[in-house]
Motif scaffolding. Structure first.
Motif, PDB file in Angstrom:
ATOM      1  N   SER A   9     -28.853  -8.704 -11.381  1.00  0.00           N
ATOM      2  CA  SER A   9     -28.694  -8.191 -12.428  1.00  0.00           C
ATOM      3  C   SER A   9     -29.575  -8.664 -14.142  1.00  0.00           C
ATOM      4  CB  SER A   9     -28.226  -6.461 -13.071  1.00  0.00           C
ATOM      5  OG  SER A   9     -26.443  -7.340 -13.068  1.00  0.00           O
ATOM      6  N   LYS A  42     -20.035   0.740  -8.869  1.00  0.00           N
ATOM      7  CA  LYS A  42     -19.627  -0.456  -8.577  1.00  0.00           C
ATOM      8  C   LYS A  42     -17.747  -0.887  -7.212  1.00  0.00           C
ATOM      9  CE  LYS A  42     -22.699  -3.161 -10.181  1.00  0.00           C
ATOM     10  NZ  LYS A  42     -22.043  -3.880 -11.191  1.00  0.00           N
ATOM     11  N   GLY A 102     -26.266  -0.618 -15.913  1.00  0.00           N
ATOM     12  CA  GLY A 102     -27.467  -2.381 -16.501  1.00  0.00           C
ATOM     13  C   GLY A 102     -27.750  -2.936 -17.259  1.00  0.00           C
ATOM     14  N   ARG A 157     -28.792  -4.303  -8.167  1.00  0.00           N
ATOM     15  CA  ARG A 157     -27.139  -3.625  -8.689  1.00  0.00           C
ATOM     16  C   ARG A 157     -25.992  -4.765  -8.489  1.00  0.00           C
ATOM     17  NH1 ARG A 157     -26.893   2.352  -6.058  1.00  0.00           N
ATOM     18  NH2 ARG A 157     -28.944   2.899  -6.416  1.00  0.00           N
ATOM     19  N   GLY A 178     -21.991   2.979  -4.775  1.00  0.00           N
ATOM     20  CA  GLY A 178     -23.645   2.392  -5.004  1.00  0.00           C
ATOM     21  C   GLY A 178     -23.934   4.630  -5.244  1.00  0.00           C
ATOM     22  N   TRP A 192     -24.348   3.911 -11.868  1.00  0.00           N
ATOM     23  CA  TRP A 192     -23.787   4.091 -10.199  1.00  0.00           C
ATOM     24  C   TRP A 192     -22.206   2.697 -10.324  1.00  0.00           C
ATOM     25  CZ3 TRP A 192     -28.241   3.104 -13.138  1.00  0.00           C
ATOM     26  CH2 TRP A 192     -29.128   3.994 -12.100  1.00  0.00           C
ATOM     27  N   SER A 237     -24.298   7.855  -7.539  1.00  0.00           N
ATOM     28  CA  SER A 237     -24.471   7.606  -9.138  1.00  0.00           C
ATOM     29  C   SER A 237     -23.778   8.748 -10.032  1.00  0.00           C
ATOM     30  CB  SER A 237     -26.052   8.160  -9.401  1.00  0.00           C
ATOM     31  OG  SER A 237     -26.322   8.752  -8.332  1.00  0.00           O
TER      32      SER A 237
END
Ligand code: ATP
Ligand code: MN
Length: 477
Positions: free
Chosen positions: A128, A27, A40, A123, A65, A25, A67
């Motif tokens: 995380s 950032k 992650g 996220r 956000g 994803w 992917s």
């Protein structure tokens, strides 16, 4: 088809100048060129550098956000902050994200705001990290017990006994709430309910764990635990995870030693395994404390606190000694405690526990031999007939992290205690039978997983160390 490589594994010289595939994803996306991507697997993002000409069609879809799937070459990064980066050959947007509405913007969010967005908060770097640490701690817990000859036991989550005695319980029922069957005396007729009796969610697996220990010798449970406590503190959840070892042939001293050894093992394992996450959380806490007045800041950094606990013996003292220290301490004499310490036998409140740990001993503290009056029926009575073989482990910044005891193995004394406390012994028939057939001294304790995570992550609120917290008036997500 090339398999995607976890971002964590890209930090590897062997992959240098190789073609790699990576998923994740976005950032941040800077200067129409630099994507910070994360899947992650690690706190560190991978920088992906795109060539505007090659990726013209997608550029508007690369938003915070969204992917992506990226193919490219791993190269040494010239920029600061990362060793490697990916020169993107091909990029596909798997799922776009309307970045204007996306709650997790690249800026600092309050933890309250993140709780309202608990479905997306993982996220962020902080959450995380916490969740990765939670996973490693859970693994370390199983490893410790497995390596030490314990069997992992699944105790029931629905319990028919309300004698566990650890707090308010949630009821479990399939009765129609608009037509509740009543007995002639007006009380609810639970014989009509699913189990034919009143049932609750468990507040502890201890009683069943005792039965297992008196046959398997060393066992532990590790599962969800429920308490309908309306306390709304930063250290209580309505649903939390508890680890409860139970050992036959262990007295209180063996029990305390095991608990100390266990906690140190878990902290050491996690400290070494989660270096990047703990480094980040160490910085986070240091920054947060900079905004506090000087006298409110802690003397030690997060890392120093963890190291201190790993490397130092816990202080151990009987309740009576703790009571004397508290009775004679300055804050008590100057009426600074909400609950003044006056008479032997009073319960220790969290303000007292924290004074002992944070001000007086500056070290984790084990208090044992508590007055029987303030402890549960199953704790072993001492020769003085006033105190029981209970122990609490108190931690800096947290207060009670472990509660445990040597259990009463003598049938007559256990029966007497049950009577004195007006507990309905009918439900406990099987627990009492354990004292009739080969009873032996045995001990155990309960450790709250989230309290331990609070300590190792330096987080302040227990709601931020479990993915989806359950607290009074909150069961969203
Ligand atoms: P406290 O006085 O803090 O409420 P307790 O005396 O009720 O704790 P025990 O019944 O001894 O706690 O439970 C064992 C351990 O479970 C505690 O030491 C703590 O680590 C954890 N624990 C207890 N209640 C909660 C809760 N509501 N949320 C999270 N952890 C809890
Ligand atoms: Mn409690």
């Amino acid at each position: 088809m090339l398999r995607a490589i976890p971002v964590k594994d890209l930090d590897n010289n062997k992959l240098l100048n190789q073609s790699v595939k990576v998923n994740g994803w976005v950032k941040t996306f800077r200067s129409n060129r630099f994507i910070a991507l994360n899947d992650g697997s690690t706190i560190n993002d991978i920088q992906c550098v795109i060539d505007l000409d090659k990726n013209k069609n997608d550029i508007n879809l690369i938003t915070t956000g969204s992917s992506l799937e990226i193919f490219g070459k791993l190269v040494k990064s010239l920029g600061k902050g990362q060793k490697f980066e990916i020169l993107v050959d091909k990029l596909s947007v798997l799922g776009p994200s309307n970045s204007e509405n996306y709650p997790i913007q690249p800026k600092k969010h309050s933890f309250e705001f993140l709780r309202e967005n608990a479905h997306l908060r993982v996220r962020t770097k902080t959450i995380s990290s916490v969740i990765r640490i939670r996973s490693e701690i859970s693994y370390a817990i199983h490893k410790f017990f497995n390596d030490n000859g314990f069997f992992y036991i699944h105790t029931p989550i629905i319990t028919g006994s309300d004698a566990e005695g650890a707090g308010e319980m949630f009821s479990v029922s399939t009765l129609d709430k608009s037509h509740i069957p009543l007995s002639p005396d007006g009380s609810i007729d639970f014989s009509k309910d699913f189990f034919g009796k009143e049932t609750h969610l468990t507040v502890s697996g201890q009683l069943e764990a005792e039965a297992m220990a008196l046959g398997l010798s060393k066992v532990y449970t590790f599962g969800p635990t429920f308490r309908a406590e309306n306390s709304n503190t930063s250290r209580h959840l309505a649903e939390f995870w508890m680890i409860e070892p139970e050992m036959a042939f262990f007295d209180l001293k063996d029990n305390i030693n095991l608990a100390e050894q266990f906690i140190k093992y878990i902290l050491k394992y996690t400290y070494e395994k989660c270096k990047d996450d703990i480094e980040f959380l160490n910085e986070r806490l240091a920054k947060e404390e900079m905004s506090l007045p000087k006298d409110k800041r802690s003397e030690l950094s997060l890392k120093e606190k963890i190291e201190f606990v790993i490397n130092n013996d816990f202080v151990k003292l009987p309740y009576s000694d703790a009571f004397e220290i508290l009775k004679n301490c300055k804050p008590n004499k100057k009426n600074k405690f909400k609950y003044k310490i006056e008479n032997w036998g009073c319960d220790l409140q969290s303000e007292h526990e924290r004074f002992l740990v944070e001000k007086h001993f500056k070290c984790p503290v084990v208090v044992f031999d508590y007055p029987a009056k303030i402890k549960a029926f199953y704790m072993r009575m001492n020769e003085d007939a006033k105190t029981v073989r209970a122990m609490d482990i108190l931690f800096p910044g947290i207060g009670e992290i472990v509660g445990g005891s040597q259990r009463e193995e003598r049938l007559d004394i256990l029966e007497k205690r049950i009577k004195e406390l007006n507990i309905d012994s009918k439900e406990l028939w099987w627990y009492l039978e354990l004292r009739k057939y080969g009873s032996v001294k045995h001990s155990g304790f309960g450790l709250g997983l989230e309290r331990l995570i609070l300590f190792i992550t330096g987080m302040n609120n227990i709601r931020d160390v479990i993915p989806f917290p359950r607290t009074p008036k909150n069961a969203d997500f």
